[in-house]
Scaffold this motif. Structure first.
Motif, PDB file in Angstrom:
ATOM      1  N   LYS A  13       0.708  -1.145   0.176  1.00  0.00           N
ATOM      2  CA  LYS A  13      -0.118   0.026  -0.250  1.00  0.00           C
ATOM      3  C   LYS A  13       0.854   1.382  -0.085  1.00  0.00           C
ATOM      4  CE  LYS A  13      -3.859  -2.135   2.409  1.00  0.00           C
ATOM      5  NZ  LYS A  13      -4.846  -2.031   3.634  1.00  0.00           N
ATOM      6  N   THR A  14       1.902   1.257   0.861  1.00  0.00           N
ATOM      7  CA  THR A  14       2.799   2.306   1.008  1.00  0.00           C
ATOM      8  C   THR A  14       3.553   2.568  -0.494  1.00  0.00           C
ATOM      9  OG1 THR A  14       3.001   2.070   3.482  1.00  0.00           O
ATOM     10  CG2 THR A  14       4.716   3.498   2.289  1.00  0.00           C
ATOM     11  N   ILE A  15       4.020   1.813  -0.774  1.00  0.00           N
ATOM     12  CA  ILE A  15       4.773   1.718  -2.134  1.00  0.00           C
ATOM     13  C   ILE A  15       4.013   2.206  -3.370  1.00  0.00           C
ATOM     14  CG2 ILE A  15       6.202   0.393  -3.895  1.00  0.00           C
ATOM     15  CD1 ILE A  15       7.229  -1.173  -1.409  1.00  0.00           C
ATOM     16  N   ASN A  16       2.817   1.513  -3.453  1.00  0.00           N
ATOM     17  CA  ASN A  16       1.881   1.857  -4.450  1.00  0.00           C
ATOM     18  C   ASN A  16       1.650   3.456  -4.393  1.00  0.00           C
ATOM     19  OD1 ASN A  16      -0.577  -0.210  -5.981  1.00  0.00           O
ATOM     20  ND2 ASN A  16       0.249   1.681  -6.574  1.00  0.00           N
ATOM     21  N   LYS A  17       1.412   4.018  -3.156  1.00  0.00           N
ATOM     22  CA  LYS A  17       1.164   5.433  -3.032  1.00  0.00           C
ATOM     23  C   LYS A  17       2.368   6.368  -3.386  1.00  0.00           C
ATOM     24  CE  LYS A  17       1.809   7.445   1.035  1.00  0.00           C
ATOM     25  NZ  LYS A  17       1.497   7.453   2.508  1.00  0.00           N
ATOM     26  N   TYR A  18       3.666   5.605  -3.246  1.00  0.00           N
ATOM     27  CA  TYR A  18       4.895   6.428  -3.781  1.00  0.00           C
ATOM     28  C   TYR A  18       5.041   6.502  -5.193  1.00  0.00           C
ATOM     29  CZ  TYR A  18       6.461   6.680   1.217  1.00  0.00           C
ATOM     30  OH  TYR A  18       6.462   6.947   2.419  1.00  0.00           O
ATOM     31  N   LEU A  19       4.623   5.332  -5.677  1.00  0.00           N
ATOM     32  CA  LEU A  19       4.875   4.952  -7.201  1.00  0.00           C
ATOM     33  C   LEU A  19       3.820   5.752  -8.043  1.00  0.00           C
ATOM     34  CD1 LEU A  19       6.275   1.280  -7.341  1.00  0.00           C
ATOM     35  CD2 LEU A  19       7.594   3.534  -7.630  1.00  0.00           C
ATOM     36  N   GLY A  20       2.678   5.866  -7.582  1.00  0.00           N
ATOM     37  CA  GLY A  20       1.750   6.432  -8.409  1.00  0.00           C
ATOM     38  C   GLY A  20       0.640   5.466  -9.293  1.00  0.00           C
ATOM     39  N   SER A  21      -0.217   6.016 -10.061  1.00  0.00           N
ATOM     40  CA  SER A  21      -1.113   5.405 -10.765  1.00  0.00           C
ATOM     41  C   SER A  21      -0.804   4.662 -11.879  1.00  0.00           C
ATOM     42  CB  SER A  21      -2.559   6.449 -11.322  1.00  0.00           C
ATOM     43  OG  SER A  21      -1.885   7.193 -12.266  1.00  0.00           O
ATOM     44  N   VAL A  25       0.724  -2.567  -7.048  1.00  0.00           N
ATOM     45  CA  VAL A  25       1.614  -3.426  -6.275  1.00  0.00           C
ATOM     46  C   VAL A  25       0.978  -4.271  -5.535  1.00  0.00           C
ATOM     47  CG1 VAL A  25       3.428  -3.279  -4.402  1.00  0.00           C
ATOM     48  CG2 VAL A  25       3.015  -1.154  -5.890  1.00  0.00           C
ATOM     49  N   LEU A  26       1.460  -5.690  -5.693  1.00  0.00           N
ATOM     50  CA  LEU A  26       0.735  -6.623  -5.048  1.00  0.00           C
ATOM     51  C   LEU A  26       1.734  -7.285  -4.210  1.00  0.00           C
ATOM     52  CD1 LEU A  26      -0.900  -8.359  -8.411  1.00  0.00           C
ATOM     53  CD2 LEU A  26      -2.075  -7.131  -6.475  1.00  0.00           C
ATOM     54  N   ALA A  27       1.324  -8.323  -3.014  1.00  0.00           N
ATOM     55  CA  ALA A  27       2.017  -8.847  -2.273  1.00  0.00           C
ATOM     56  C   ALA A  27       1.956 -10.288  -2.338  1.00  0.00           C
ATOM     57  CB  ALA A  27       1.597  -8.512  -0.653  1.00  0.00           C
ATOM     58  N   SER A  28       3.187 -10.786  -2.204  1.00  0.00           N
ATOM     59  CA  SER A  28       3.286 -12.220  -2.279  1.00  0.00           C
ATOM     60  C   SER A  28       2.843 -13.097  -0.998  1.00  0.00           C
ATOM     61  CB  SER A  28       4.634 -12.989  -2.544  1.00  0.00           C
ATOM     62  OG  SER A  28       5.484 -12.607  -1.494  1.00  0.00           O
ATOM     63  N   TYR A  29       3.051 -12.142   0.199  1.00  0.00           N
ATOM     64  CA  TYR A  29       2.663 -12.410   1.544  1.00  0.00           C
ATOM     65  C   TYR A  29       4.038 -13.580   1.915  1.00  0.00           C
ATOM     66  CZ  TYR A  29      -1.717 -10.534   1.703  1.00  0.00           C
ATOM     67  OH  TYR A  29      -2.843  -9.560   1.989  1.00  0.00           O
ATOM     68  N   GLY A  30       5.118 -13.382   1.425  1.00  0.00           N
ATOM     69  CA  GLY A  30       6.306 -14.075   1.868  1.00  0.00           C
ATOM     70  C   GLY A  30       6.319 -15.278   0.773  1.00  0.00           C
ATOM     71  N   HIS A  31       6.995 -16.616   1.216  1.00  0.00           N
ATOM     72  CA  HIS A  31       7.024 -17.680   0.268  1.00  0.00           C
ATOM     73  C   HIS A  31       5.855 -18.141  -0.417  1.00  0.00           C
ATOM     74  CE1 HIS A  31      11.402 -18.402   0.195  1.00  0.00           C
ATOM     75  NE2 HIS A  31      11.717 -18.135   1.587  1.00  0.00           N
ATOM     76  N   VAL A  32       5.821 -18.536  -1.766  1.00  0.00           N
ATOM     77  CA  VAL A  32       4.941 -19.095  -2.361  1.00  0.00           C
ATOM     78  C   VAL A  32       4.838 -20.449  -2.479  1.00  0.00           C
ATOM     79  CG1 VAL A  32       4.419 -16.489  -3.398  1.00  0.00           C
ATOM     80  CG2 VAL A  32       5.753 -18.327  -4.634  1.00  0.00           C
ATOM     81  N   ARG A  33       6.128 -21.161  -2.280  1.00  0.00           N
ATOM     82  CA  ARG A  33       6.432 -22.581  -2.478  1.00  0.00           C
ATOM     83  C   ARG A  33       7.143 -23.020  -1.482  1.00  0.00           C
ATOM     84  NH1 ARG A  33       7.846 -23.612  -9.047  1.00  0.00           N
ATOM     85  NH2 ARG A  33       9.693 -22.585  -8.378  1.00  0.00           N
ATOM     86  N   ASP A  34       7.059 -24.315  -1.232  1.00  0.00           N
ATOM     87  CA  ASP A  34       8.090 -24.976  -0.216  1.00  0.00           C
ATOM     88  C   ASP A  34       7.958 -26.371  -0.824  1.00  0.00           C
ATOM     89  OD1 ASP A  34       9.721 -25.350   1.660  1.00  0.00           O
ATOM     90  OD2 ASP A  34       8.488 -25.013   3.153  1.00  0.00           O
ATOM     91  N   LEU A  35       9.044 -27.173  -0.202  1.00  0.00           N
ATOM     92  CA  LEU A  35       9.201 -28.594  -0.512  1.00  0.00           C
ATOM     93  C   LEU A  35       8.323 -29.287   0.350  1.00  0.00           C
ATOM     94  CD1 LEU A  35      13.078 -28.715  -0.156  1.00  0.00           C
ATOM     95  CD2 LEU A  35      11.812 -28.766  -2.396  1.00  0.00           C
ATOM     96  N   PRO A  36       7.564 -30.080  -0.174  1.00  0.00           N
ATOM     97  CA  PRO A  36       6.497 -31.159   0.445  1.00  0.00           C
ATOM     98  C   PRO A  36       7.456 -31.982   1.637  1.00  0.00           C
ATOM     99  CG  PRO A  36       6.248 -31.359  -1.923  1.00  0.00           C
ATOM    100  CD  PRO A  36       7.567 -30.593  -1.774  1.00  0.00           C
ATOM    101  N   ALA A  37       6.500 -32.017   2.868  1.00  0.00           N
ATOM    102  CA  ALA A  37       7.114 -32.689   3.869  1.00  0.00           C
ATOM    103  C   ALA A  37       7.074 -34.330   3.611  1.00  0.00           C
ATOM    104  CB  ALA A  37       6.464 -32.266   5.083  1.00  0.00           C
TER     105      ALA A  37
END
Length: 198
Positions: A13-21, A25-37
């Motif tokens: 949200k903050t970065i999108n405000k700085y960069l403009g229209s 800007v989207l978030a990955s919420y951290g890692h998107v994949r991992d090794l299956p256990a």
């Protein structure tokens, strides 16, 4: 429209405000994949091929990113400037390439160490490719973490039980002690009980 991927929704949200229209800007919420256990997620006999798994929450976010990228002018990977951040950018890019949504869309990697308008605008002027050696370091560490966990945890657990110390040394504690770190509770990592020193 330029699509920017960061890790944190608050940062987005903050970065999108700085960069403009002209930017989304989207978030990955951290890692998107991992090794299956499970056994076989890393295959040493196949040049250490690694099998990645996407959970349902990450799949939803990746679908949102893929939808946003379609028809975009540029994809900018702006995850954190450390090994894990580089890995997240690599994972996101790999997924989008496999979904075949990028086509001829330029892909850039930018990094910044402060969430200020000046830092972010300066970073956008200095894009670079993904740092392959840094990604390789992440992959090597992730494979080692997984393989050592699956190899040592059962034998360490048996050794601890022989010494009749089940309350002091459970299998996951033994595996983590092999790296010189002891945990007070089981690891949240899916594929192994090892700790993760930086």
């Amino acid at each position: 429209m330029n699509i920017v991927i960061v890790e944190s929704p608050a940062k987005a949200k903050t970065i999108n405000k700085y960069l403009g229209s002209d930017y989304h800007v989207l978030a990955s919420y951290g890692h998107v994949r991992d090794l299956p256990a499970k056994d076989g997620s890393v295959r040493p006999d196949e040049d250490f091929a690694m099998i990645w798994e996407v959970d349902s929450k990450s799949q939803k976010r990746l679908n949102e990113i893929a939808a946003a990228v379609k028809g975009a002018d540029r994809l900018i990977l702006a995850t954190d400037p450390d090994r894990e951040g580089e890995a997240i950018s690599w994972h996101v890019l790999d997924v989008l390439q496999k979904k075949k949504v990028l086509k001829d869309i330029p892909v850039e990697r930018v990094v910044f160490n402060a969430i200020t308008k000046q830092s972010i605008l300066e970073a956008m002027k200095n894009p670079r490719p993904i740092d392959t050696p840094l990604v390789d370091a992440y992959l090597a560490r992730r494979a080692l973490d997984y393989l050592v966990g699956f190899t040592l945890s059962p034998s360490c657990g048996a050794s601890c039980r022989v010494r009749a110390l089940p309350d002091v040394c459970s299998p996951w504690r033994c595996a983590s002690s092999a790296t010189g770190k002891w945990r007070s509770k089981p690891s949240s990592r899916k594929s192994t009980g090892l700790s993760s020193p930086a």
